[in-house]
Write a protein that holds these residues in place. Structure first.
Motif, PDB file in Angstrom:
ATOM      1  N   ALA A  96      28.459  23.574  11.456  1.00 49.85           N
ATOM      2  CA  ALA A  96      28.405  23.860  10.182  1.00 49.85           C
ATOM      3  C   ALA A  96      28.444  25.728   9.825  1.00 49.85           C
ATOM      4  CB  ALA A  96      26.892  23.567   9.393  1.00 49.85           C
ATOM      5  N   TRP A  97      28.559  25.831   8.596  1.00 54.38           N
ATOM      6  CA  TRP A  97      28.517  27.090   7.905  1.00 54.38           C
ATOM      7  C   TRP A  97      27.387  27.206   6.923  1.00 54.38           C
ATOM      8  CZ3 TRP A  97      31.448  31.175   9.599  1.00 54.38           C
ATOM      9  CH2 TRP A  97      32.943  30.835  10.174  1.00 54.38           C
ATOM     10  N   TYR A  98      26.784  28.225   7.135  1.00 52.18           N
ATOM     11  CA  TYR A  98      25.642  28.632   6.216  1.00 52.18           C
ATOM     12  C   TYR A  98      25.919  29.951   5.855  1.00 52.18           C
ATOM     13  CZ  TYR A  98      22.260  24.830   7.635  1.00 52.18           C
ATOM     14  OH  TYR A  98      21.530  23.724   7.979  1.00 52.18           O
ATOM     15  N   ARG A  99      25.126  30.293   4.512  1.00 56.01           N
ATOM     16  CA  ARG A  99      25.322  31.840   3.852  1.00 56.01           C
ATOM     17  C   ARG A  99      23.814  32.231   3.561  1.00 56.01           C
ATOM     18  NH1 ARG A  99      28.684  30.673  -1.271  1.00 56.01           N
ATOM     19  NH2 ARG A  99      27.340  29.195  -2.549  1.00 56.01           N
ATOM     20  N   LEU A 102      36.433  27.664   7.765  1.00 52.23           N
ATOM     21  CA  LEU A 102      35.938  27.506   6.223  1.00 52.23           C
ATOM     22  C   LEU A 102      37.099  28.143   5.413  1.00 52.23           C
ATOM     23  CD1 LEU A 102      33.621  26.557   4.762  1.00 52.23           C
ATOM     24  CD2 LEU A 102      32.713  28.553   4.531  1.00 52.23           C
ATOM     25  N   GLN A 103      37.825  27.374   4.898  1.00 57.32           N
ATOM     26  CA  GLN A 103      38.833  27.842   3.829  1.00 57.32           C
ATOM     27  C   GLN A 103      37.897  27.855   2.378  1.00 57.32           C
ATOM     28  OE1 GLN A 103      42.169  28.640   3.940  1.00 57.32           O
ATOM     29  NE2 GLN A 103      41.773  29.454   2.018  1.00 57.32           N
ATOM     30  N   ILE A 126      35.880  22.816   4.887  1.00 55.53           N
ATOM     31  CA  ILE A 126      35.738  22.869   6.322  1.00 55.53           C
ATOM     32  C   ILE A 126      36.409  22.050   7.220  1.00 55.53           C
ATOM     33  CG2 ILE A 126      33.703  21.288   6.329  1.00 55.53           C
ATOM     34  CD1 ILE A 126      32.168  23.017   8.442  1.00 55.53           C
ATOM     35  N   SER A 127      36.925  22.614   8.301  1.00 56.67           N
ATOM     36  CA  SER A 127      37.802  21.741   9.085  1.00 56.67           C
ATOM     37  C   SER A 127      37.693  22.406  10.568  1.00 56.67           C
ATOM     38  CB  SER A 127      39.273  21.992   8.897  1.00 56.67           C
ATOM     39  OG  SER A 127      39.493  23.276   9.081  1.00 56.67           O
ATOM     40  N   ARG A 128      38.031  21.610  11.564  1.00 54.17           N
ATOM     41  CA  ARG A 128      37.847  21.779  13.059  1.00 54.17           C
ATOM     42  C   ARG A 128      39.197  21.729  13.992  1.00 54.17           C
ATOM     43  NH1 ARG A 128      32.642  19.044  14.861  1.00 54.17           N
ATOM     44  NH2 ARG A 128      33.361  19.844  16.959  1.00 54.17           N
ATOM     45  N   ASP A 129      39.398  22.378  14.778  1.00 50.25           N
ATOM     46  CA  ASP A 129      40.586  22.174  15.537  1.00 50.25           C
ATOM     47  C   ASP A 129      39.948  22.128  16.940  1.00 50.25           C
ATOM     48  OD1 ASP A 129      42.492  22.445  17.514  1.00 50.25           O
ATOM     49  OD2 ASP A 129      43.620  23.729  16.222  1.00 50.25           O
ATOM     50  N   ASN A 130      39.827  20.842  17.734  1.00 50.52           N
ATOM     51  CA  ASN A 130      39.228  20.835  18.791  1.00 50.52           C
ATOM     52  C   ASN A 130      39.965  21.284  19.996  1.00 50.52           C
ATOM     53  OD1 ASN A 130      36.814  19.502  17.439  1.00 50.52           O
ATOM     54  ND2 ASN A 130      37.750  17.564  18.041  1.00 50.52           N
ATOM     55  N   ALA A 131      41.250  21.302  19.700  1.00 48.47           N
ATOM     56  CA  ALA A 131      41.977  21.966  20.817  1.00 48.47           C
ATOM     57  C   ALA A 131      41.542  23.331  21.149  1.00 48.47           C
ATOM     58  CB  ALA A 131      43.451  21.827  20.547  1.00 48.47           C
ATOM     59  N   LEU A 151      39.681  33.487   0.987  1.00 55.30           N
ATOM     60  CA  LEU A 151      39.456  33.823   2.277  1.00 55.30           C
ATOM     61  C   LEU A 151      39.469  32.506   3.326  1.00 55.30           C
ATOM     62  CD1 LEU A 151      36.930  36.598   2.152  1.00 55.30           C
ATOM     63  CD2 LEU A 151      39.203  36.933   2.856  1.00 55.30           C
ATOM     64  N   ARG A 152      39.667  32.812   4.702  1.00 63.44           N
ATOM     65  CA  ARG A 152      39.412  31.873   5.696  1.00 63.44           C
ATOM     66  C   ARG A 152      38.652  32.339   6.731  1.00 63.44           C
ATOM     67  NH1 ARG A 152      43.292  28.134   9.398  1.00 63.44           N
ATOM     68  NH2 ARG A 152      43.729  30.081  10.591  1.00 63.44           N
ATOM     69  N   LEU A 153      37.382  31.825   6.907  1.00 59.60           N
ATOM     70  CA  LEU A 153      36.635  32.161   7.890  1.00 59.60           C
ATOM     71  C   LEU A 153      36.761  31.268   9.311  1.00 59.60           C
ATOM     72  CD1 LEU A 153      33.330  32.427   6.172  1.00 59.60           C
ATOM     73  CD2 LEU A 153      34.959  34.273   6.155  1.00 59.60           C
ATOM     74  N   SER A 154      36.778  31.863  10.600  1.00 61.39           N
ATOM     75  CA  SER A 154      36.878  31.171  11.698  1.00 61.39           C
ATOM     76  C   SER A 154      35.708  31.248  12.598  1.00 61.39           C
ATOM     77  CB  SER A 154      38.141  31.620  12.527  1.00 61.39           C
ATOM     78  OG  SER A 154      39.354  31.506  11.542  1.00 61.39           O
ATOM     79  N   CYS A 155      35.562  30.403  13.187  1.00 59.40           N
ATOM     80  CA  CYS A 155      34.361  30.587  14.297  1.00 59.40           C
ATOM     81  C   CYS A 155      34.748  29.787  15.554  1.00 59.40           C
ATOM     82  CB  CYS A 155      33.159  29.919  13.853  1.00 59.40           C
ATOM     83  SG  CYS A 155      31.560  29.634  14.938  1.00 59.40           S
ATOM     84  N   ALA A 156      35.053  30.578  16.535  1.00 60.80           N
ATOM     85  CA  ALA A 156      35.448  30.114  17.891  1.00 60.80           C
ATOM     86  C   ALA A 156      34.138  29.977  18.890  1.00 60.80           C
ATOM     87  CB  ALA A 156      36.361  31.105  18.595  1.00 60.80           C
TER      88      ALA A 156
END
Length: 114
Positions: free
Chosen positions: A35-38, A80-81, A69-74, A18-23
C-alpha cells in the motif's frame, strides 16, 4: 533485513503527474499486500491506495480516478501513478508492506504547487 526503497517524489505544479516507486528486497514480494500511505504536515497518516497479491486495488475517495497503484512482481516493485495532482496532495508518501510487523518505507516528499 528487508528494505523498502521509495523514489519518484518531487515538486510539481497542480495538474501535473508523478510516479512513485517502491522497491522491496524480499523473496516474498509476490504474495505480499502492499500500500501507499501519506501524511501531510500536522495531519494523521492516511491510506492512499492498496494492492493485494493478485492485483486487486482499493483507493481513498480523495484520489479515485486520479491515482493508480500497480505492481511488478518480477521487479519486486510497487508503483503509484499520480495524475491531475492538487495542492492538497502535498504530503510525505510512504510505501507499506503488510507483514508482521508492518513494514514502512522511509517516505518520499511530494509537493504540489498551485
Amino acid at each position: 533485513q528487508v528494505q523498502l526503497v521509495e523514489s519518484g517524489g518531487g515538486l510539481v505544479q497542480a495538474g501535473g503527474s508523478l510516479r512513485l516507486s517502491c522497491a522491496a528486497s524480499t523473496s516474498t514480494f509476490s504474495i505480499d499486500r502492499m500500500a501507499w500511505y501519506r501524511q501531510a504536515p500536522g495531519a494523521q497518516r492516511d491510506l492512499v491506495a492498496h494492492i493485494s497479491w493478485d492485483g486487486r486495488t482499493t483507493y481513498a475517495d480523495s484520489v479515485k480516478g486520479r491515482f493508480t497503484i500497480s505492481r511488478d512482481n518480477a521487479k519486486n516493485t510497487v508503483y503509484l501513478q499520480m495524475n491531475s495532482l492538487k495542492p492538497e496532495d502535498t504530503a510525505v508518501y510512504y510505501c507499506v508492506r503488510f507483514v508482521v510487523p508492518v513494514q514502512w518505507g522511509q517516505g518520499t516528499q511530494v509537493t504540489v504547487s498551485s
